[in-house]
Design an enzyme around this catalytic site. Sequence first.
Site, PDB file in Angstrom:
ATOM      1  N   ARG A  50       0.839  -1.210   0.000  1.00  0.00           N
ATOM      2  CA  ARG A  50       0.000   0.000   0.000  1.00  0.00           C
ATOM      3  C   ARG A  50       0.871   1.257   0.000  1.00  0.00           C
ATOM      4  O   ARG A  50       0.557   2.248  -0.666  1.00  0.00           O
ATOM      5  CB  ARG A  50      -0.968  -0.001   1.193  1.00  0.00           C
ATOM      6  CG  ARG A  50      -1.984   1.133   1.120  1.00  0.00           C
ATOM      7  CD  ARG A  50      -3.080   1.014   2.161  1.00  0.00           C
ATOM      8  NE  ARG A  50      -2.576   1.144   3.519  1.00  0.00           N
ATOM      9  CZ  ARG A  50      -3.316   1.024   4.609  1.00  0.00           C
ATOM     10  NH1 ARG A  50      -4.615   0.753   4.509  1.00  0.00           N
ATOM     11  NH2 ARG A  50      -2.794   1.138   5.811  1.00  0.00           N
ATOM     12  N   LYS A 149      -2.626   6.983   1.165  1.00  0.00           N
ATOM     13  CA  LYS A 149      -2.405   7.280   2.590  1.00  0.00           C
ATOM     14  C   LYS A 149      -1.301   8.338   2.652  1.00  0.00           C
ATOM     15  O   LYS A 149      -0.127   8.035   2.860  1.00  0.00           O
ATOM     16  CB  LYS A 149      -2.042   5.994   3.341  1.00  0.00           C
ATOM     17  CG  LYS A 149      -2.320   6.104   4.833  1.00  0.00           C
ATOM     18  CD  LYS A 149      -2.366   4.741   5.487  1.00  0.00           C
ATOM     19  CE  LYS A 149      -2.229   4.819   6.992  1.00  0.00           C
ATOM     20  NZ  LYS A 149      -3.280   5.558   7.683  1.00  0.00           N
ATOM     21  N   GLU A 182     -16.160   6.851   5.298  1.00  0.00           N
ATOM     22  CA  GLU A 182     -15.445   6.148   6.372  1.00  0.00           C
ATOM     23  C   GLU A 182     -15.425   7.042   7.594  1.00  0.00           C
ATOM     24  O   GLU A 182     -16.045   8.094   7.615  1.00  0.00           O
ATOM     25  CB  GLU A 182     -14.028   5.791   5.913  1.00  0.00           C
ATOM     26  CG  GLU A 182     -13.172   6.993   5.515  1.00  0.00           C
ATOM     27  CD  GLU A 182     -11.756   6.622   5.084  1.00  0.00           C
ATOM     28  OE1 GLU A 182     -11.281   5.534   5.399  1.00  0.00           O
ATOM     29  OE2 GLU A 182     -11.114   7.467   4.427  1.00  0.00           O
TER      30      GLU A 182
HETATM   31  N1  PXG Z   1      -9.285   5.169   7.049  1.00  0.00           N
HETATM   32  C1  PXG Z   1      -8.356   6.093   7.306  1.00  0.00           C
HETATM   33  C2  PXG Z   1      -8.570   7.480   6.836  1.00  0.00           C
HETATM   34  C3  PXG Z   1      -7.188   5.735   8.002  1.00  0.00           C
HETATM   35  O1  PXG Z   1      -6.257   6.651   8.254  1.00  0.00           O
HETATM   36  C4  PXG Z   1      -8.023   3.473   8.149  1.00  0.00           C
HETATM   37  C5  PXG Z   1      -9.139   3.884   7.432  1.00  0.00           C
HETATM   38  C6  PXG Z   1      -7.896   2.037   8.509  1.00  0.00           C
HETATM   39  O2  PXG Z   1      -6.894   1.393   7.712  1.00  0.00           O
HETATM   40  P1  PXG Z   1      -6.016   0.193   8.266  1.00  0.00           P
HETATM   41  O3  PXG Z   1      -5.165  -0.195   7.128  1.00  0.00           O
HETATM   42  O4  PXG Z   1      -5.254   0.715   9.457  1.00  0.00           O
HETATM   43  O5  PXG Z   1      -6.961  -0.870   8.642  1.00  0.00           O
HETATM   44  C7  PXG Z   1      -7.021   4.399   8.426  1.00  0.00           C
HETATM   45  C8  PXG Z   1      -5.793   3.968   9.154  1.00  0.00           C
HETATM   46  C9  PXG Z   1      -3.296   6.816  13.965  1.00  0.00           C
HETATM   47  C10 PXG Z   1      -3.482   5.689  13.019  1.00  0.00           C
HETATM   48  O6  PXG Z   1      -2.211   6.921  14.542  1.00  0.00           O
HETATM   49  C11 PXG Z   1      -4.351   5.810  11.963  1.00  0.00           C
HETATM   50  C12 PXG Z   1      -4.513   4.756  11.083  1.00  0.00           C
HETATM   51  C13 PXG Z   1      -3.811   3.609  11.253  1.00  0.00           C
HETATM   52  C14 PXG Z   1      -2.938   3.495  12.318  1.00  0.00           C
HETATM   53  C15 PXG Z   1      -2.773   4.547  13.216  1.00  0.00           C
HETATM   54  O7  PXG Z   1      -4.240   7.605  14.141  1.00  0.00           O
HETATM   55  N2  PXG Z   1      -5.394   4.943  10.076  1.00  0.00           N
END
Ligand code: PXG
Length: 289
Positions: A50, A149, A182
Amino acid sequence: MKIFLGDKLVDEKDAVVSVFDHGLLYGDGVFEGIRAYHGRVFLLDEHIDRLYDSAKAIALDIPMDKAAMAQAVVDTCKANDIADGYIRLVVTRGKGTLGLNPYLCKKAQTIIIAAKIQLYPQELYDNGLKIVTVGTVRNHTEAINPRVKSLNYLNNVMAKIEAINAGCMECLMLNPQGQVAEASGDNVFAIKNGVITTPPSWCGALEGLTRNKVMELAREAGYIVREDVMARYDLYVADEVFLTGTAAEIISVVDIDKRPIGDGKPGKTTRQLRDLYVECTRNEGALIE
Ligand code: PXG
């Protein structure tokens, strides 16, 4: 603490980047948030894939191949004795001029931090989250595609501010068409009559790795799982709603915009999926050795 910076591990006090780094000046870069469980880096290859896709989308050349990047993540965990923790992998555009032009940045900068994770309080898993819809819509797919991301998280930060101001820890974000996208840092799912639905990524959702894993586990457990366009109505009338993310894992939502979801308590399917997910985190992942 040891930090991976550029191409090697350095002491935290030496882990400094230029004030001319475009990651800082413009939010120009990409990142991943990764978990380590029981001495393994969970979904490491998926996170690396990713990261490189995000980089490709913003025309950023990562000066390292995927195998070297995966090894750097493992090495950073090992150097810090992290068996259970949180890894932040960041690639910025690097040092440039005060102008926007990314082509004047000679080399992308890689940063890997492996630290302990701040977990959500257990109480939230036991009782579920209350969330609200915020006015900040998720980025238009042709502005910054939410599948990237990127280091430019202001869209999500503005949403988070609205959530906190409303007394909530998370929120629901819609896309510019008013469809469910989301949460500010998590994906959203609804369960109705045994069918599990989440918005497709083209509706403005990051293709979350926890989301993908949960869809796979739910299908294996015999559920019908769909990616479909969703309105807030679909969430309000669902039997269960939950969020997924690397940090939160799987967490129930029991109230949206003051509509109790189902009976207003965390549901049993969400619990089942959470148990299956936790089981995976025990057995899968790249060994830290
Ligand atoms: N949507 C958004 C906008 C994110 O930033 C997810 C969905 C979930 O994706 P994953 O691949 O983690 O299942 C994210 C992920 C933090 C933090 O420190 C944020 C994320 C992941 C890990 C830590 O706030 N966001």
